[in-house]
Scaffold this motif. Structure first.
Motif, PDB file in Angstrom:
ATOM      1  N   LYS A 175       0.812  -1.218  -0.111  1.00 39.22           N
ATOM      2  CA  LYS A 175       0.197   0.079   0.052  1.00 39.22           C
ATOM      3  C   LYS A 175       0.719   1.320   0.288  1.00 39.22           C
ATOM      4  CE  LYS A 175      -4.046  -1.810   2.284  1.00 39.22           C
ATOM      5  NZ  LYS A 175      -4.973  -2.144   3.599  1.00 39.22           N
ATOM      6  N   GLU A 176       1.974   1.213   0.551  1.00 35.04           N
ATOM      7  CA  GLU A 176       2.820   2.288   0.934  1.00 35.04           C
ATOM      8  C   GLU A 176       3.790   2.590  -0.344  1.00 35.04           C
ATOM      9  OE1 GLU A 176       4.975   1.667   4.408  1.00 35.04           O
ATOM     10  OE2 GLU A 176       3.173   1.943   5.875  1.00 35.04           O
ATOM     11  N   ASN A 177       4.104   1.697  -1.182  1.00 34.26           N
ATOM     12  CA  ASN A 177       4.957   1.968  -2.109  1.00 34.26           C
ATOM     13  C   ASN A 177       4.346   2.016  -3.583  1.00 34.26           C
ATOM     14  OD1 ASN A 177       8.037   1.508  -1.288  1.00 34.26           O
ATOM     15  ND2 ASN A 177       6.808   0.312   0.009  1.00 34.26           N
ATOM     16  N   VAL A 178       4.655   3.006  -4.339  1.00 34.72           N
ATOM     17  CA  VAL A 178       4.028   3.430  -5.799  1.00 34.72           C
ATOM     18  C   VAL A 178       5.093   2.859  -6.581  1.00 34.72           C
ATOM     19  CG1 VAL A 178       3.215   5.053  -7.231  1.00 34.72           C
ATOM     20  CG2 VAL A 178       2.938   5.226  -4.846  1.00 34.72           C
ATOM     21  N   PRO A 179       4.433   1.876  -7.506  1.00 35.57           N
ATOM     22  CA  PRO A 179       5.239   1.132  -8.634  1.00 35.57           C
ATOM     23  C   PRO A 179       6.196   2.313  -9.362  1.00 35.57           C
ATOM     24  CG  PRO A 179       3.257   0.206  -8.636  1.00 35.57           C
ATOM     25  CD  PRO A 179       3.214   1.382  -7.835  1.00 35.57           C
ATOM     26  N   GLY A 180       7.349   2.216  -9.258  1.00 33.35           N
ATOM     27  CA  GLY A 180       8.388   3.387  -9.980  1.00 33.35           C
ATOM     28  C   GLY A 180       9.092   4.310  -8.931  1.00 33.35           C
ATOM     29  N   GLU A 182       9.633   3.094  -5.696  1.00 33.91           N
ATOM     30  CA  GLU A 182       9.642   2.157  -4.380  1.00 33.91           C
ATOM     31  C   GLU A 182      10.861   2.389  -3.355  1.00 33.91           C
ATOM     32  OE1 GLU A 182       8.019  -0.479  -7.862  1.00 33.91           O
ATOM     33  OE2 GLU A 182       9.815   0.727  -7.515  1.00 33.91           O
ATOM     34  N   ASN A 183      10.557   2.116  -2.366  1.00 32.03           N
ATOM     35  CA  ASN A 183      11.699   2.330  -1.123  1.00 32.03           C
ATOM     36  C   ASN A 183      12.482   0.834  -1.260  1.00 32.03           C
ATOM     37  OD1 ASN A 183      12.955   1.590   1.454  1.00 32.03           O
ATOM     38  ND2 ASN A 183      12.127   3.589   2.078  1.00 32.03           N
ATOM     39  N   PRO A 184      13.758   1.131  -1.743  1.00 32.58           N
ATOM     40  CA  PRO A 184      14.711  -0.148  -1.736  1.00 32.58           C
ATOM     41  C   PRO A 184      14.557  -1.213  -0.557  1.00 32.58           C
ATOM     42  CG  PRO A 184      15.839   1.715  -2.671  1.00 32.58           C
ATOM     43  CD  PRO A 184      14.887   2.158  -2.069  1.00 32.58           C
ATOM     44  N   ASP A 185      14.620  -0.604   0.705  1.00 35.33           N
ATOM     45  CA  ASP A 185      14.761  -1.224   1.821  1.00 35.33           C
ATOM     46  C   ASP A 185      13.394  -2.060   1.997  1.00 35.33           C
ATOM     47  OD1 ASP A 185      17.141  -0.469   2.713  1.00 35.33           O
ATOM     48  OD2 ASP A 185      16.530   1.045   3.754  1.00 35.33           O
ATOM     49  N   ASP A 186      12.440  -1.447   1.530  1.00 33.84           N
ATOM     50  CA  ASP A 186      10.898  -2.108   1.508  1.00 33.84           C
ATOM     51  C   ASP A 186      10.788  -3.118   0.544  1.00 33.84           C
ATOM     52  OD1 ASP A 186      10.156  -0.551   3.520  1.00 33.84           O
ATOM     53  OD2 ASP A 186       8.694   0.864   2.242  1.00 33.84           O
ATOM     54  N   MET A 187      11.611  -3.065  -0.580  1.00 32.02           N
ATOM     55  CA  MET A 187      11.333  -3.907  -1.623  1.00 32.02           C
ATOM     56  C   MET A 187      12.140  -5.107  -1.450  1.00 32.02           C
ATOM     57  SD  MET A 187       9.180  -3.021  -4.107  1.00 32.02           S
ATOM     58  CE  MET A 187       8.542  -2.409  -2.577  1.00 32.02           C
ATOM     59  N   ASN A 188      13.415  -4.846  -0.782  1.00 36.38           N
ATOM     60  CA  ASN A 188      14.148  -6.015  -0.138  1.00 36.38           C
ATOM     61  C   ASN A 188      13.540  -7.069   0.831  1.00 36.38           C
ATOM     62  OD1 ASN A 188      16.252  -5.596  -1.804  1.00 36.38           O
ATOM     63  ND2 ASN A 188      17.346  -4.222  -0.153  1.00 36.38           N
ATOM     64  N   LEU A 189      12.835  -6.402   1.902  1.00 36.87           N
ATOM     65  CA  LEU A 189      11.919  -6.911   2.567  1.00 36.87           C
ATOM     66  C   LEU A 189      10.647  -7.759   2.106  1.00 36.87           C
ATOM     67  CD1 LEU A 189      11.102  -7.749   5.731  1.00 36.87           C
ATOM     68  CD2 LEU A 189       9.973  -5.425   5.940  1.00 36.87           C
ATOM     69  N   LEU A 190      10.140  -7.014   1.156  1.00 37.65           N
ATOM     70  CA  LEU A 190       8.945  -7.599   0.525  1.00 37.65           C
ATOM     71  C   LEU A 190       9.312  -9.003  -0.202  1.00 37.65           C
ATOM     72  CD1 LEU A 190       5.818  -6.988  -0.463  1.00 37.65           C
ATOM     73  CD2 LEU A 190       6.694  -6.001  -2.421  1.00 37.65           C
ATOM     74  N   GLN A 191      10.641  -8.821  -0.884  1.00 36.27           N
ATOM     75  CA  GLN A 191      10.910 -10.350  -1.359  1.00 36.27           C
ATOM     76  C   GLN A 191      11.121 -11.223  -0.805  1.00 36.27           C
ATOM     77  OE1 GLN A 191      10.817 -10.590  -4.578  1.00 36.27           O
ATOM     78  NE2 GLN A 191      10.058  -8.536  -4.670  1.00 36.27           N
ATOM     79  N   LYS A 192      11.583 -10.900   0.688  1.00 35.21           N
ATOM     80  CA  LYS A 192      11.892 -12.028   1.623  1.00 35.21           C
ATOM     81  C   LYS A 192      10.362 -12.630   2.175  1.00 35.21           C
ATOM     82  CE  LYS A 192      16.656 -10.397   3.095  1.00 35.21           C
ATOM     83  NZ  LYS A 192      17.143  -9.751   4.260  1.00 35.21           N
ATOM     84  N   LEU A 193       9.705 -11.851   2.555  1.00 32.85           N
ATOM     85  CA  LEU A 193       8.491 -12.229   2.884  1.00 32.85           C
ATOM     86  C   LEU A 193       7.589 -12.884   1.788  1.00 32.85           C
ATOM     87  CD1 LEU A 193       7.348  -8.759   4.513  1.00 32.85           C
ATOM     88  CD2 LEU A 193       7.726 -10.917   5.789  1.00 32.85           C
ATOM     89  N   TYR A 194       7.768 -12.567   0.386  1.00 33.79           N
ATOM     90  CA  TYR A 194       7.197 -13.299  -0.558  1.00 33.79           C
ATOM     91  C   TYR A 194       7.484 -14.649  -0.702  1.00 33.79           C
ATOM     92  CZ  TYR A 194       5.797 -14.439  -5.359  1.00 33.79           C
ATOM     93  OH  TYR A 194       5.461 -14.988  -6.306  1.00 33.79           O
ATOM     94  N   LYS A 195       8.819 -14.900  -0.543  1.00 36.67           N
ATOM     95  CA  LYS A 195       9.408 -16.335  -0.504  1.00 36.67           C
ATOM     96  C   LYS A 195       8.647 -16.997   0.764  1.00 36.67           C
ATOM     97  CE  LYS A 195      13.527 -15.364  -3.040  1.00 36.67           C
ATOM     98  NZ  LYS A 195      15.044 -15.164  -2.876  1.00 36.67           N
TER      99      LYS A 195
END
Length: 236
Positions: A175-180, A182-195
């Motif tokens: 919700k907090e990140n808009v495509p294009g 994104e916060n890099p730290d949020d994206m790293n955490l997001l990928q870990k959570l996704y897996k």
């Protein structure tokens, strides 16, 4: 109502005409929306929802994906009950049976039974046009059932609580990140959570096939739906 359901059954039974099936499903949707418990209580019976609707998912009918999703959305929505005096025990049984077979249901937050319903993300997914029968009820290997001990149930619930927390964090990041931008730290955490969520979903699907405890199954189904929603949001 009996005559109406009988007419719907006749249109759906062993019918390979996709246009007729599509129109009949649209008519069924309108009837469900506008008719009362006397009609609704008939369509949630096994002889209709399983013997007529679910049978259309067989590969030999080769239904387009949006029509398969419409049927699955019917089953999923009906299993959650109606406002009024409608016994949904039989359609709930059909819903659970499909889940245990590994059938993928559309996202519950999508439009009710509409052609725009999106499927759950799947590690095995392929383009819809290349595999129109990907949700057909293919036989899956069966194994011994599992009756969990209280200690095992407690441990499982703790793991499910962790999965729920991961879902909440993923939802917040999405919700907090808009495509294009994104916060890099949020994206790293997001990928870990996704897996992590992917792995948990795979385990839940394995448990749904083997576990016998009804309360545990209900909790597994709910967490699986939450995981589906957030994973679909990630895919989008």
């Amino acid at each position: 109502p009996k005559d109406a359901v009988k007419a719907l059954k006749k249109k759906l039974s062993k019918n390979c005409n996709h246009k007729e099936i599509r129109l009949t499903l649209s008519l069924l949707d309108m009837c469900i929306e506008n008719c009362g418990p006397r009609f609704q209580s008939l369509v949630v019976k096994k002889d209709f929802c399983k013997d007529k609707l679910v049978k259309l998912l067989n590969p030999r009918f080769n239904l387009p994906i949006d029509m398969q999703e419409k049927i699955l959305t019917f089953i999923m929505t009906w299993a959650r009950g109606f406002q009024g005096m409608v016994d949904v025990s039989e359609v709930k049984e059909v819903y659970l049976e499909l889940l245990k077979k590994g059938v993928e249901f559309p996202s519950p937050d999508a439009s009710r039974g509409g052609p725009k319903t999106s499927s759950q993300p799947s590690t095995k997914s392929s383009p819809s046009s290349a595999n129109p029968a990907k949700r057909s009820l293919l036989p899956l290997p069966t194994g011994p059932t599992l009756l969990l001990t209280p200690e095992q149930i407690g441990k499982l619930y703790s793991e499910l609580d962790m999965a729920k927390m991961n879902v909440r964090v993923m939802s917040s990041i999405l919700k907090e990140n808009v495509p294009g931008s994104e916060n890099p730290d949020d994206m790293n955490l997001l990928q870990k959570l996704y897996k992590t969520c992917r792995m948990m979903q795979e385990r839940i699907m394995e448990l749904l096939v083997t576990v016998e405890n009804e309360d545990v199954i209900v909790e597994l189904i709910q967490v699986n739906e939450d995981l589906n929603n957030v994973l679909l949001g990630h895919e989008r």
